[in-house]
Write a protein that holds these residues in place. Structure first.
Motif, PDB file in Angstrom:
ATOM      1  N   GLU A   1     -10.620  -0.797  -1.940  1.00 42.24           N
ATOM      2  CA  GLU A   1     -11.150  -0.501  -3.232  1.00 42.24           C
ATOM      3  C   GLU A   1     -11.371   1.558  -3.166  1.00 42.24           C
ATOM      4  N   LYS A   2     -10.530   2.259  -2.883  1.00 40.16           N
ATOM      5  CA  LYS A   2     -11.209   3.417  -2.997  1.00 40.16           C
ATOM      6  C   LYS A   2      -9.593   4.058  -3.712  1.00 40.16           C
ATOM      7  N   GLU A   3      -9.482   4.474  -4.670  1.00 41.05           N
ATOM      8  CA  GLU A   3      -8.992   5.670  -5.551  1.00 41.05           C
ATOM      9  C   GLU A   3      -7.844   6.532  -4.605  1.00 41.05           C
ATOM     10  N   ASP A   4      -9.615   7.178  -4.939  1.00 47.11           N
ATOM     11  CA  ASP A   4      -9.517   8.752  -3.675  1.00 47.11           C
ATOM     12  C   ASP A   4      -9.282   8.276  -2.097  1.00 47.11           C
ATOM     13  N   THR A   5      -8.561   8.633  -1.537  1.00 46.59           N
ATOM     14  CA  THR A   5      -8.827   8.373   0.070  1.00 46.59           C
ATOM     15  C   THR A   5      -8.155   9.236   0.732  1.00 46.59           C
ATOM     16  N   SER A   6      -8.390  11.170  -0.453  1.00 45.13           N
ATOM     17  CA  SER A   6      -8.858  11.767   0.250  1.00 45.13           C
ATOM     18  C   SER A   6     -10.134  12.679   1.265  1.00 45.13           C
TER      19      SER A   6
ATOM     20  N   ASN B   1      -0.826   7.267   1.246  1.00 43.14           N
ATOM     21  CA  ASN B   1      -2.390   7.281   1.420  1.00 43.14           C
ATOM     22  C   ASN B   1      -3.546   6.331   1.810  1.00 43.14           C
ATOM     23  N   HIS B   2      -2.976   5.323   0.904  1.00 44.01           N
ATOM     24  CA  HIS B   2      -3.188   3.607   1.573  1.00 44.01           C
ATOM     25  C   HIS B   2      -4.009   3.591   3.136  1.00 44.01           C
TER      26      HIS B   2
ATOM     27  N   LEU C   1       0.580  -1.203   0.178  1.00 45.57           N
ATOM     28  CA  LEU C   1      -0.005  -0.241   0.179  1.00 45.57           C
ATOM     29  C   LEU C   1       0.987   1.300  -0.298  1.00 45.57           C
ATOM     30  N   ASP C   2       0.391   2.201  -0.624  1.00 48.79           N
ATOM     31  CA  ASP C   2       1.103   3.391  -0.879  1.00 48.79           C
ATOM     32  C   ASP C   2       0.482   3.944   0.823  1.00 48.79           C
TER      33      ASP C   2
END
Length: 190
Positions: free
Chosen positions: A180-185, A135-136, A132-133
């Motif tokens: 599952e989310k691309e955008d974790t903002s 952000n994730h 995981l990056d």
């Protein structure tokens, strides 16, 4: 007549008992001394001030959580197990949990930083999460933290009594949502 010497460990034990019983609102030199049946002088001989005693006590508690409470294997998924161990800690040691994680003058930032560092270490060592990056990882921490804190708080106050399977299901849903989310903002802003 020889003066009785009080050790750092004895003072820490009494401080722990005060926090466990009354939370940090009762964390005063006078209350700790009273618990030991002594004056406050030995406390200030062993610790620079009450902040020093509190930090030392929090370090001891973090070590206890790190080595004895959080690593217990329950399902084999380290993130799920950490969540379960956090919830059961809150249920079994309600006053201490509230003092550390809920009360305004409790463990606060120190407990959050400790918990995040521990979480981060687990994620990096687990094959399911290790790629995981950042952000994730942050989103996973926030999502699981909110979930377990909600469960822990509601359980420790007797409002809900979920089974371990129900807790695992809720945690898995929180984890899957993040993965599952691309955008974790959205979670980053919490």
């Amino acid at each position: 007549m020889r003066r009785k010497v009080y050790t750092k460990d004895q003072i820490l034990k009494a401080a722990y008992e005060v926090v466990e019983g009354e939370g940090f609102s009762g964390f005063t030199a006078r209350n700790i001394a009273k618990k030991m049946g002594i004056s406050t002088q030995p406390i200030y001989l062993e610790f620079k001030n009450m902040g020093d005693l509190k930090n030392t006590l929090l370090d001891e508690i973090c070590n206890h959580l790190y080595y004895d409470v959080f690593p217990e294997v329950r399902t084999g998924d380290t993130i799920i197990d950490l969540g379960l161990n956090y919830v059961y800690f809150a249920k079994e040691q309600n006053n201490l949990y509230n003092a550390l994680y809920v009360q305004e003058y409790g463990g606060g930032k120190k407990m959050h930083d400790f918990s995040y560092k521990y979480f981060r270490q687990l994620v990096s060592e687990h094959p399911k999460y290790s790629k995981l990056d950042e952000n994730h990882i942050n989103a996973l921490h926030v999502g699981s933290w909110i979930t377990v804190t909600g469960i822990a708080t509601l359980m420790s106050s007797g409002i809900i009594s979920p089974t371990q399977d129900e807790i695992v299901h809720l945690l898995n849903r929180a984890i899957e949502n993040v993965l599952e989310k691309e955008d974790t903002s959205v979670l980053d802003s919490l």
